[in-house]
Design a protein around this motif. Structure first.
Motif, mmCIF file in Angstrom:
data_model
loop_
_atom_site.group_PDB
_atom_site.id
_atom_site.type_symbol
_atom_site.label_atom_id
_atom_site.label_comp_id
_atom_site.label_asym_id
_atom_site.label_seq_id
_atom_site.Cartn_x
_atom_site.Cartn_y
_atom_site.Cartn_z
ATOM 1 N N PRO A 72 0.801 -1.239 0.000
ATOM 2 C CA PRO A 72 0.000 0.000 0.000
ATOM 3 C C PRO A 72 0.822 1.271 0.000
ATOM 4 C CG PRO A 72 -0.950 -1.602 1.517
ATOM 5 C CD PRO A 72 0.372 -2.164 1.078
ATOM 6 N N GLU A 73 2.082 1.199 0.454
ATOM 7 C CA GLU A 73 2.936 2.378 0.478
ATOM 8 C C GLU A 73 3.699 2.575 -0.819
ATOM 9 O OE1 GLU A 73 5.214 2.974 4.148
ATOM 10 O OE2 GLU A 73 4.120 1.261 4.970
ATOM 11 N N GLY A 74 3.514 1.665 -1.763
ATOM 12 C CA GLY A 74 4.157 1.797 -3.062
ATOM 13 C C GLY A 74 5.477 1.075 -3.209
ATOM 14 N N TYR A 75 5.931 0.383 -2.170
ATOM 15 C CA TYR A 75 7.170 -0.383 -2.266
ATOM 16 C C TYR A 75 6.912 -1.707 -2.983
ATOM 17 C CZ TYR A 75 9.284 2.825 1.097
ATOM 18 O OH TYR A 75 9.768 3.945 1.716
ATOM 19 N N GLN A 76 7.867 -2.095 -3.808
ATOM 20 C CA GLN A 76 7.723 -3.341 -4.555
ATOM 21 C C GLN A 76 8.676 -4.404 -4.042
ATOM 22 O OE1 GLN A 76 8.307 -0.399 -6.281
ATOM 23 N NE2 GLN A 76 6.183 -0.020 -6.839
ATOM 24 N N SER A 77 8.257 -5.642 -4.186
ATOM 25 C CA SER A 77 9.126 -6.773 -3.900
ATOM 26 C C SER A 77 9.003 -7.747 -5.058
ATOM 27 C CB SER A 77 8.734 -7.458 -2.584
ATOM 28 O OG SER A 77 7.412 -7.960 -2.657
ATOM 29 N N ALA A 78 10.081 -8.458 -5.327
ATOM 30 C CA ALA A 78 10.083 -9.417 -6.423
ATOM 31 C C ALA A 78 10.769 -10.698 -5.971
ATOM 32 C CB ALA A 78 10.801 -8.844 -7.648
ATOM 33 N N ILE A 79 10.216 -11.827 -6.372
ATOM 34 C CA ILE A 79 10.788 -13.133 -6.078
ATOM 35 C C ILE A 79 11.012 -13.854 -7.398
ATOM 36 C CG2 ILE A 79 10.437 -15.363 -4.968
ATOM 37 C CD1 ILE A 79 8.654 -13.951 -2.930
ATOM 38 N N VAL A 80 12.248 -14.271 -7.635
ATOM 39 C CA VAL A 80 12.604 -14.992 -8.854
ATOM 40 C C VAL A 80 12.920 -16.433 -8.467
ATOM 41 C CG1 VAL A 80 14.084 -15.005 -10.894
ATOM 42 C CG2 VAL A 80 13.635 -12.851 -9.699
ATOM 43 N N ILE A 81 12.234 -17.374 -9.086
ATOM 44 C CA ILE A 81 12.402 -18.785 -8.760
ATOM 45 C C ILE A 81 12.979 -19.521 -9.964
ATOM 46 C CG2 ILE A 81 11.222 -20.896 -8.029
ATOM 47 C CD1 ILE A 81 9.113 -19.079 -6.723
ATOM 48 N N ALA A 82 13.987 -20.337 -9.722
ATOM 49 C CA ALA A 82 14.644 -21.071 -10.802
ATOM 50 C C ALA A 82 13.864 -22.330 -11.156
ATOM 51 C CB ALA A 82 16.062 -21.450 -10.382
ATOM 52 N N ALA A 83 14.096 -22.824 -12.353
ATOM 53 C CA ALA A 83 13.555 -24.123 -12.749
ATOM 54 C C ALA A 83 14.293 -25.205 -11.967
ATOM 55 C CB ALA A 83 13.735 -24.328 -14.252
ATOM 56 N N PRO A 84 13.714 -26.402 -11.831
ATOM 57 C CA PRO A 84 14.381 -27.486 -11.098
ATOM 58 C C PRO A 84 15.802 -27.741 -11.611
ATOM 59 C CG PRO A 84 12.113 -28.083 -11.584
ATOM 60 C CD PRO A 84 12.376 -26.801 -12.316
ATOM 61 N N ASP A 85 16.738 -27.859 -10.679
ATOM 62 C CA ASP A 85 18.145 -28.142 -10.975
ATOM 63 C C ASP A 85 18.857 -27.006 -11.701
ATOM 64 O OD1 ASP A 85 17.961 -30.718 -9.822
ATOM 65 O OD2 ASP A 85 17.129 -31.512 -11.698
ATOM 66 N N LYS A 86 18.226 -25.836 -11.725
ATOM 67 C CA LYS A 86 18.860 -24.677 -12.352
ATOM 68 C C LYS A 86 18.921 -23.531 -11.348
ATOM 69 C CE LYS A 86 17.650 -25.800 -17.130
ATOM 70 N NZ LYS A 86 17.053 -25.298 -18.406
ATOM 71 N N LEU A 87 19.524 -22.433 -11.751
ATOM 72 C CA LEU A 87 19.658 -21.268 -10.888
ATOM 73 C C LEU A 87 19.026 -20.047 -11.535
ATOM 74 C CD1 LEU A 87 23.381 -21.668 -9.743
ATOM 75 C CD2 LEU A 87 21.326 -22.319 -8.477
ATOM 76 N N ALA A 88 18.343 -19.239 -10.727
ATOM 77 C CA ALA A 88 17.851 -17.950 -11.194
ATOM 78 C C ALA A 88 19.049 -17.006 -11.336
ATOM 79 C CB ALA A 88 16.828 -17.390 -10.221
ATOM 80 N N TYR A 89 18.911 -15.978 -12.161
ATOM 81 C CA TYR A 89 20.061 -15.161 -12.555
ATOM 82 C C TYR A 89 19.723 -13.675 -12.446
ATOM 83 C CZ TYR A 89 23.601 -13.179 -15.760
ATOM 84 O OH TYR A 89 24.612 -12.435 -16.321
ATOM 85 N N TYR A 90 20.710 -12.897 -11.987
ATOM 86 C CA TYR A 90 20.554 -11.445 -11.853
ATOM 87 C C TYR A 90 21.872 -10.770 -12.225
ATOM 88 C CZ TYR A 90 20.424 -6.949 -9.350
ATOM 89 O OH TYR A 90 20.508 -5.618 -9.018
#
Length: 208
Positions: A72-90
């Motif tokens: 409600p205050e306008g702050y965002q959050s994000a969750i990145v989930i990898a596929a099985p046996d893989k890694l999410a990337y940033y």
């Protein structure tokens, strides 16, 4: 919406990733490519699924699923989930220097209120000077603070591998005057002091 490899532009996710990278990234449009999107205006949530690729200027995020929520205050959050046996990337470019921060984990969490990125399980954080790998740190949990360029690393059972049976935190930190490579000219120094990526003085003790 369920179109393969659809290219999506959505205002709700524009501010969901760090802006403490290259300042020009703030004014760049966000492009999100995925197999499907579910957007809930009432709950202010967006869920991208299926080979998700998000770009915003120099920022690149990849994963099997990305959940974005605005409070409600306008702050965002994000969750990145990898596929099985893989890694999410940033990946992002650091402001004012020819350096890039690259991180991987089974799960990546970004909190815009705290302006932190968490790499969770099989976590890796790397710093590149140009295309040269300068630093690399591995652990169970890595928390990277964007405004201060400070990171903390925790070990854990998931960190154990045949080459690291104890599961201890491991770090490769190259001397600053050698990362440009032997025989290669060093990158021009930016105006003012160069920001440094540094571990927390409470390494491994601050559980967030």
């Amino acid at each position: 919406m369920n179109k393969p490899a659809c290219v999506l532009m959505l205002a709700a996710v524009i501010a969901a990733f760090p802006v403490a990278a290259e300042k020009a990234d703030r004014d760049k449009p966000m492009n999100a490519e995925a197999d499907a999107l579910r957007y809930d205006d009432l709950k202010q949530t967006s869920v991208f699924t299926g080979n998700v690729v998000i770009t915003k200027g120099t920022i690149i995020v990849r994963g099997a699923r990305v959940d974005v929520q605005q409070d409600p205050e306008g702050y965002q959050s994000a969750i990145v989930i990898a596929a099985p046996d893989k890694l999410a990337y940033y990946r992002k470019k650091r402001e004012g220097v020819d350096e890039y921060i690259e991180g991987e984990g089974e799960r990546i969490e970004y909190d815009s209120r705290a302006d932190t990125v968490k790499f969770i399980k099989r976590a890796v954080l790397r710093r590149y000077v140009g295309a040269t790998l300068a630093d690399e740190t591995t652990g169970e949990l890595i928390i990277y603070d964007n405004p201060t360029d400070v990171f903390t690393v925790d070990a854990g059972a998931q960190t154990k591998t045949p080459s690291n049976p104890t599961g201890r935190v491991r770090a490769l930190l190259a001397p600053r005057n050698t990362v440009s490579g032997a025989g290669a000219p060093a990158a021009p120094a930016p105006a003012g002091p160069s920001p440094s990526l540094r571990p927390s003085t409470t390494l491994g003790n601050d559980k967030k």
